[in-house]
Each structure stands twice: as structure tokens, then as C-alpha cells.
Design a protein around this motif. Structure first.
Motif, PDB file in Angstrom:
ATOM      1  N   LEU A  90     -37.794  -9.039 116.575  1.00  0.00           N
ATOM      2  CA  LEU A  90     -38.332  -9.657 117.784  1.00  0.00           C
ATOM      3  C   LEU A  90     -38.868 -11.034 117.453  1.00  0.00           C
ATOM      4  N   SER A  91     -38.558 -12.008 118.303  1.00  0.00           N
ATOM      5  CA  SER A  91     -39.007 -13.372 118.015  1.00  0.00           C
ATOM      6  C   SER A  91     -39.341 -14.128 119.294  1.00  0.00           C
ATOM      7  N   PHE A 150     -41.398  -9.222 113.274  1.00  0.00           N
ATOM      8  CA  PHE A 150     -41.752 -10.275 114.221  1.00  0.00           C
ATOM      9  C   PHE A 150     -41.590 -11.634 113.545  1.00  0.00           C
ATOM     10  N   VAL A 151     -40.956 -12.557 114.261  1.00  0.00           N
ATOM     11  CA  VAL A 151     -40.662 -13.866 113.696  1.00  0.00           C
ATOM     12  C   VAL A 151     -40.942 -14.953 114.730  1.00  0.00           C
ATOM     13  N   PHE A 211     -34.194 -19.288 119.103  1.00  0.00           N
ATOM     14  CA  PHE A 211     -33.345 -18.133 119.383  1.00  0.00           C
ATOM     15  C   PHE A 211     -32.080 -18.060 118.544  1.00  0.00           C
ATOM     16  N   GLU A 212     -31.518 -19.200 118.188  1.00  0.00           N
ATOM     17  CA  GLU A 212     -30.177 -19.208 117.592  1.00  0.00           C
ATOM     18  C   GLU A 212     -30.092 -18.447 116.263  1.00  0.00           C
ATOM     19  N   PRO A 213     -30.968 -18.702 115.277  1.00  0.00           N
ATOM     20  CA  PRO A 213     -30.861 -17.957 114.024  1.00  0.00           C
ATOM     21  C   PRO A 213     -31.152 -16.471 114.185  1.00  0.00           C
ATOM     22  N   ILE A 214     -31.883 -16.091 115.228  1.00  0.00           N
ATOM     23  CA  ILE A 214     -32.168 -14.674 115.471  1.00  0.00           C
ATOM     24  C   ILE A 214     -30.929 -13.968 116.009  1.00  0.00           C
ATOM     25  N   ILE A 215     -30.296 -14.553 117.022  1.00  0.00           N
ATOM     26  CA  ILE A 215     -29.077 -13.965 117.578  1.00  0.00           C
ATOM     27  C   ILE A 215     -27.971 -13.928 116.523  1.00  0.00           C
ATOM     28  N   ASP A 216     -27.948 -14.934 115.658  1.00  0.00           N
ATOM     29  CA  ASP A 216     -26.916 -14.988 114.619  1.00  0.00           C
ATOM     30  C   ASP A 216     -27.055 -13.862 113.598  1.00  0.00           C
TER      31      ASP A 216
END
Length: 265
Positions: free
Chosen positions: A52-53, A156-157, A161-166
């Protein structure tokens, strides 16, 4: 047991949990949410493993503090409850605590007693919402101990969004609920965020979603029911949903609004 969000956030998805839970996949590996906010969907699904971020460090700190030692947070909230007054509210609003627990308790206290539970900061990043009418800091629906247990296998970060979805892989479920920016239009939700979410970010988000689905992830995107968004996600299943907006301060801006659910699997 249905766990309730511990913080109120603009654009929260409690209404989606009540009215549209059939949109969520019944089986998945990891749960990923890159625009966390109040985490209503996460609390509804109660996944075994989650990433989750959010870009809001103050928000993420609340969850980290509850995960690490929920009892410390509750103890500090009890003290805020004992001290609560108009004078105490504005004194706390001007404070800058230094530990994760005092910071988390401050955020929750302000969120639960400010006007309409709104999170808003000025250009200097200072919380500037006036006091509201609610006086209860600890609520009957709070389940801090159960939430802390749920957080055990949740990371939790503070992140874009981009590096999380990746990080999403085959079988993972990604719930995406960005600020509702649309092309050629300044959307009201943007002003509640310290960082503007631009149309270029919407395009970058769509590209990240496409990459995730190509790897086999299941992605559900909630976004504005607008032709520019429909065109951006052309080729994916799109469902129109209705919700009520009670956050607006003026009655003429309240009412029933439509949102777009985009199923990418």
C-alpha cells in the motif's frame, strides 16, 4: 468482521464497498493499492499480503504507527480526547511532533475533529482546515488491535504510483483510485492534494496499468466518468457507477455524481 477505515479522506471509497463490491476479483495473490487514502477497499477485502502506498507521508505514517504499536496511538488519542477544545485543536494544528506515534495521533485527532474530516494543506504544506463540530476522537467502530493484526503482512510505502504498480505480477490485484483529473478541465479533487495530479499523470498511470495487465495482474481503476478517460482506457470493460458527494461546503455542489469503473483483466 467488517473493519472500518480509521481516517476520512477526500474521494474515499466506502460507498464502493457498499454498492460495488462485485467489481473486485474473488481470488488474487497480493493486493496492491498505490493511492491509499482511507483504504476502505483494503479493509473490506482484508488481503493476506498487501503493498500500500501514497505520496502523502503524513497519511502513511498513521498506518505505520498503528502497525508498529497501536496501543501507543490510542493512548495519545485518549489524551487528545481529554484535552479537546477549540484552543487545544488550534494548538495541535500548529504543532510539529517528532515521533511516528505523536505524529499519527495528531493526524487522526485533526482528521476526526476538523471540518468534515477534510485533509487540506496550504502552499507551505501546513494543515489549515478549521475545527468542525464533532467531538469524539475515539469511536465505537474503531478496531485498532484488529487493524494492526491485519497490517502484519502489509507493506506501507511513501511513493509515486508508477513504481508501485510496476511491482504487480501475475495473479495480483491492483486497485487504482487516482485524483480525478480530466483532459481540459481542472477537477475539484486536485485542490485537496499538496501535489497536483495532471493529465500527463493520467496518461502515465494508464501506461502503468497496461504494463501490469500484460504481466497478468488484475487491475481495477476508478476514475472520472468523462469522455477523455473513456477514450484513454478504450478497449477495457467500463462500468458507470453513481455516488453521493457530501464533502462540498456549499449545498449546490453536493449531489449524486457518476464515476467510471474500468476492469482491466
Amino acid at each position: 468482521m467488517e473493519l472500518q477505515p480509521i481516517i476520512k479522506w477526500a474521494g474515499g471509497k466506502r460507498w464502493l464497498v457498499r454498492k460495488g463490491s462485485e467489481l473486485f476479483p474473488t481470488e488474487f495473490e497480493n493486493y496492491i493499492e498505490p493511492f491509499l487514502g482511507g483504504a476502505a477497499v483494503y479493509f473490506h477485502l482484508k488481503p493476506e499480503r498487501a503493498l500500500l502506498s501514497d505520496v502523502n507521508a503524513e497519511l502513511i505514517n498513521v498506518y505505520v504507527a498503528v502497525k508498529q504499536d497501536w496501543s501507543k496511538v490510542v493512548s495519545l488519542l485518549r489524551e487528545h480526547q481529554r484535552m479537546h477544545s477549540t484552543e487545544h485543536y488550534y494548538k495541535v494544528r500548529d504543532q510539529r511532533p517528532h515521533t511516528i506515534y505523536t505524529m499519527a495521533a495528531r493526524t487522526l485527532y485533526l482528521n476526526r475533529t476538523c471540518w468534515n474530516g477534510l485533509y487540506r494543506v496550504n502552499l507551505k504544506g501546513n494543515f489549515n482546515v478549521p475545527i468542525g463540530t464533532k467531538n469524539n476522537i475515539l469511536l465505537d467502530i474503531d478496531s485498532f488491535a484488529d487493524i494492526s493484526n491485519l497490517f502484519e503482512n502489509t507493506k506501507f510505502v511513501v511513493s509515486d504510483f508508477e513504481p508501485i504498480i510496476d511491482q504487480a505480477q501475475a495473479g495480483d490485484f491492483v486497485f487504482v483510485d487516482p485524483p480525478y483529473t480530466v483532459k481540459h478541465n481542472y477537477n475539484g479533487f486536485i485542490k485537496y492534494n499538496e501535489n497536483l495530479f495532471r493529465w500527463e499523470d493520467q496518461v502515465r498511470l494508464k501506461d502503468a496499468v497496461v504494463r501490469a495487465t500484460a504481466r497478468g495482474a488484475k487491475v481495477l481503476v476508478l476514475n472520472a466518468n468523462h469522455e477523455s478517460i473513456k477514450s484513454l482506457y478504450a478497449g477495457f470493460e467500463q462500468v458507470t457507477l453513481s455516488r453521493s458527494n457530501v464533502l462540498a461546503g456549499k449545498s449546490e455542489f453536493r449531489g449524486v455524481y457518476q464515476e467510471l469503473a474500468i476492469k482491466c483483466w
